[in-house]
Scaffold this active site. Sequence first.
Site, mmCIF file in Angstrom:
data_model
loop_
_atom_site.group_PDB
_atom_site.id
_atom_site.type_symbol
_atom_site.label_atom_id
_atom_site.label_comp_id
_atom_site.label_asym_id
_atom_site.label_seq_id
_atom_site.Cartn_x
_atom_site.Cartn_y
_atom_site.Cartn_z
ATOM 1 N N ARG A 6 5.187 -5.631 -6.374
ATOM 2 C CA ARG A 6 5.008 -4.890 -7.621
ATOM 3 C C ARG A 6 6.082 -3.809 -7.811
ATOM 4 O O ARG A 6 6.170 -3.236 -8.885
ATOM 5 C CB ARG A 6 3.618 -4.264 -7.663
ATOM 6 C CG ARG A 6 3.479 -3.071 -6.732
ATOM 7 C CD ARG A 6 2.074 -2.645 -6.445
ATOM 8 N NE ARG A 6 1.241 -2.474 -7.618
ATOM 9 C CZ ARG A 6 -0.064 -2.160 -7.547
ATOM 10 N NH1 ARG A 6 -0.632 -1.991 -6.356
ATOM 11 N NH2 ARG A 6 -0.779 -2.027 -8.634
ATOM 12 N N ASN A 21 -9.162 -5.040 -14.117
ATOM 13 C CA ASN A 21 -10.500 -5.493 -13.695
ATOM 14 C C ASN A 21 -11.586 -4.643 -14.360
ATOM 15 O O ASN A 21 -12.612 -5.159 -14.822
ATOM 16 C CB ASN A 21 -10.681 -5.352 -12.176
ATOM 17 C CG ASN A 21 -9.693 -6.175 -11.379
ATOM 18 O OD1 ASN A 21 -9.120 -7.137 -11.878
ATOM 19 N ND2 ASN A 21 -9.495 -5.803 -10.121
ATOM 20 N N GLY A 41 -24.494 1.369 -1.276
ATOM 21 C CA GLY A 41 -24.761 1.767 -2.662
ATOM 22 C C GLY A 41 -23.930 2.954 -3.116
ATOM 23 O O GLY A 41 -22.775 3.104 -2.715
ATOM 24 N N GLY A 65 -12.399 -5.913 -5.941
ATOM 25 C CA GLY A 65 -12.733 -5.555 -7.316
ATOM 26 C C GLY A 65 -14.168 -5.073 -7.513
ATOM 27 O O GLY A 65 -14.569 -4.803 -8.645
ATOM 28 N N ALA A 66 -14.927 -4.905 -6.432
ATOM 29 C CA ALA A 66 -16.319 -4.433 -6.596
ATOM 30 C C ALA A 66 -16.337 -3.026 -7.191
ATOM 31 O O ALA A 66 -17.130 -2.723 -8.093
ATOM 32 C CB ALA A 66 -17.050 -4.447 -5.256
ATOM 33 N N GLY A 67 -15.435 -2.182 -6.691
ATOM 34 C CA GLY A 67 -15.381 -0.810 -7.202
ATOM 35 C C GLY A 67 -14.973 -0.772 -8.674
ATOM 36 O O GLY A 67 -15.514 0.010 -9.463
ATOM 37 N N ASP A 68 -14.031 -1.628 -9.037
ATOM 38 C CA ASP A 68 -13.569 -1.668 -10.436
ATOM 39 C C ASP A 68 -14.683 -2.173 -11.347
ATOM 40 O O ASP A 68 -14.846 -1.693 -12.480
ATOM 41 C CB ASP A 68 -12.351 -2.588 -10.575
ATOM 42 C CG ASP A 68 -11.303 -2.307 -9.510
ATOM 43 O OD1 ASP A 68 -11.186 -1.143 -9.098
ATOM 44 O OD2 ASP A 68 -10.619 -3.254 -9.083
ATOM 45 N N TYR A 90 1.719 -7.086 -1.583
ATOM 46 C CA TYR A 90 2.064 -6.845 -2.996
ATOM 47 C C TYR A 90 3.540 -7.093 -3.279
ATOM 48 O O TYR A 90 4.395 -6.819 -2.437
ATOM 49 C CB TYR A 90 1.751 -5.383 -3.365
ATOM 50 C CG TYR A 90 0.271 -5.080 -3.341
ATOM 51 C CD1 TYR A 90 -0.517 -5.327 -4.457
ATOM 52 C CD2 TYR A 90 -0.327 -4.566 -2.204
ATOM 53 C CE1 TYR A 90 -1.881 -5.048 -4.439
ATOM 54 C CE2 TYR A 90 -1.690 -4.295 -2.171
ATOM 55 C CZ TYR A 90 -2.458 -4.546 -3.292
ATOM 56 O OH TYR A 90 -3.803 -4.275 -3.258
#
Length: 325
Positions: free
Chosen positions: A112, A44, A236, A260-263, A110
Site C-alpha cells: 500500500r 469495511n 464483548g 474486520g470484526a471491529g470495523d 501489505y
Amino acid sequence: MARTPSSPCVLALGEPLLEFNAAAEGELEDSAVFHLGFGGDTSNMVIAARRSGASAGYLTRIGDDAFGRSLLALWRREGVDTTHVVREPGGATGLYFVTRHGEGKHSFTYRRAGSPASRLCPADVPEHAVAGARLLHLSGITQAIGTSACDAAFHAVDVARANGTLVSYDPNYRPALWPPERARAVILHTAGLADLVLPNLEEGRLLTGLDDPHDVLEAFARRGPSLVALKMGADGVLLREGGRTTRVPAHPVTPVDATGAGDTFDGAFAARLLDGDSPVEAARYAVIAAALTTTGPGAVGPIPRREEVRAAAGRPGGESPSPKP
Ligand SMILES: Nc1ncnc2c1ncn2[C@@H]1O[C@H](COP(=O)(O)OP(=O)(O)OP(=O)(O)O)[C@@H](O)[C@H]1O
Ligand SMILES: [Mg+2]
C-alpha cells in the site's frame, strides 16, 4: 452549511484495499491459490453501516486501475455513494495478502506504500458533504498512511465539528505504519476531538500504557468523547457513556476469520445510533453483527445485513441456526 436530504448519513474517510486471501493454511511463499476479496478498515465500516440500513458514502482516492474499478463496483453494488471518490490517473490501488496458520491466526502482508489513498489531501474533503452528513468516521489508519492523508483527516474532523456532524474514530493502531510516539500523540489527540471512540483492548493498552480494561476505557473517556466502546474480541464490549460503564457480552459463535470484526462493530453501531437506538441497544446489535462477520472468511463477504442480525438476536443462546436437513 445546511444538511440536505440527499447527503448520506454516514461518511467514512480512509483507504480501501483489495484482499488476496490464501485458500490453504501456510506461508505466503508456499501459497498458490488466493480468494479475491475487499478490505480496508473504513471501507469495511461503511459497508457494515449500509448493510445495517444507514445511507452511506465513502471518501477516498483510488487508482484508475482494475483494482480501483472493482472497488467502485463493490461500493455501487452495496449502495455506497461514490460521488466523492477521487480516481487518480496511473495510481496503483493498495492491496494485502492474508495467510492462515491454524487456530484462527492470520498474517497480513501489505502493498500500500505510495497508494493513491496515501496522497489524500485536505482539498479532497468535500466540505458540503461532511457538513451534510450525520456522522463522519475515520481511523488511525487514515492518519498513518501519509502526512497529507493525516491533514485531510484533521480537516474533515474540523468541518464535522463546526457543523454538528458526529465524529466516530477507531484508533486501529498498526505499529508497522508509523512510529509509536507519533501514533500515540495523533491518536490520543484525535480521540479528544471525537464523539465516539472505538478502540480494541490491545491497542488501548499500548496507547494508554494501562492494563485493566476499565482503566483503559476511563483514559479514553477522560479525553472528552461522549461515548467510548472498548472492543474485547470474544469478551464483548465495555461501553462508557455519561460516566456509566456497561459490559455488553459477545454473541457466542465459532469464529473462522475475525478480519474486520471491529470495523463491522463500528458500522453497525453507527447505523443503529443514527436510527435512534440508545448506545447500549446499539452496542447489543453491533456485537451480534461483529460476531456474525467472524463466521465466514474475508473482511467484507460475511458482514451481515440487518435481517440476519435480527434473526440471530432472536435465537435462544445466540447460537447459529442449525443446518437445514
Ligand atoms: N471470537 C469472537 N466471538 C464473538 N464475538 C467476537 C469474537 N471476536 C470478535 N467479536 C466481536 O467483534 C468485536 C470486535 O472485535 P475485536 O475486539 O477483535 O476488534 P478489533 O480488534 O478492532 O478488530 P479489527 O481486526 O477489525 O480491527 C468484539 O467486541 C466482539 O463483539
Ligand atoms: Mg480494530
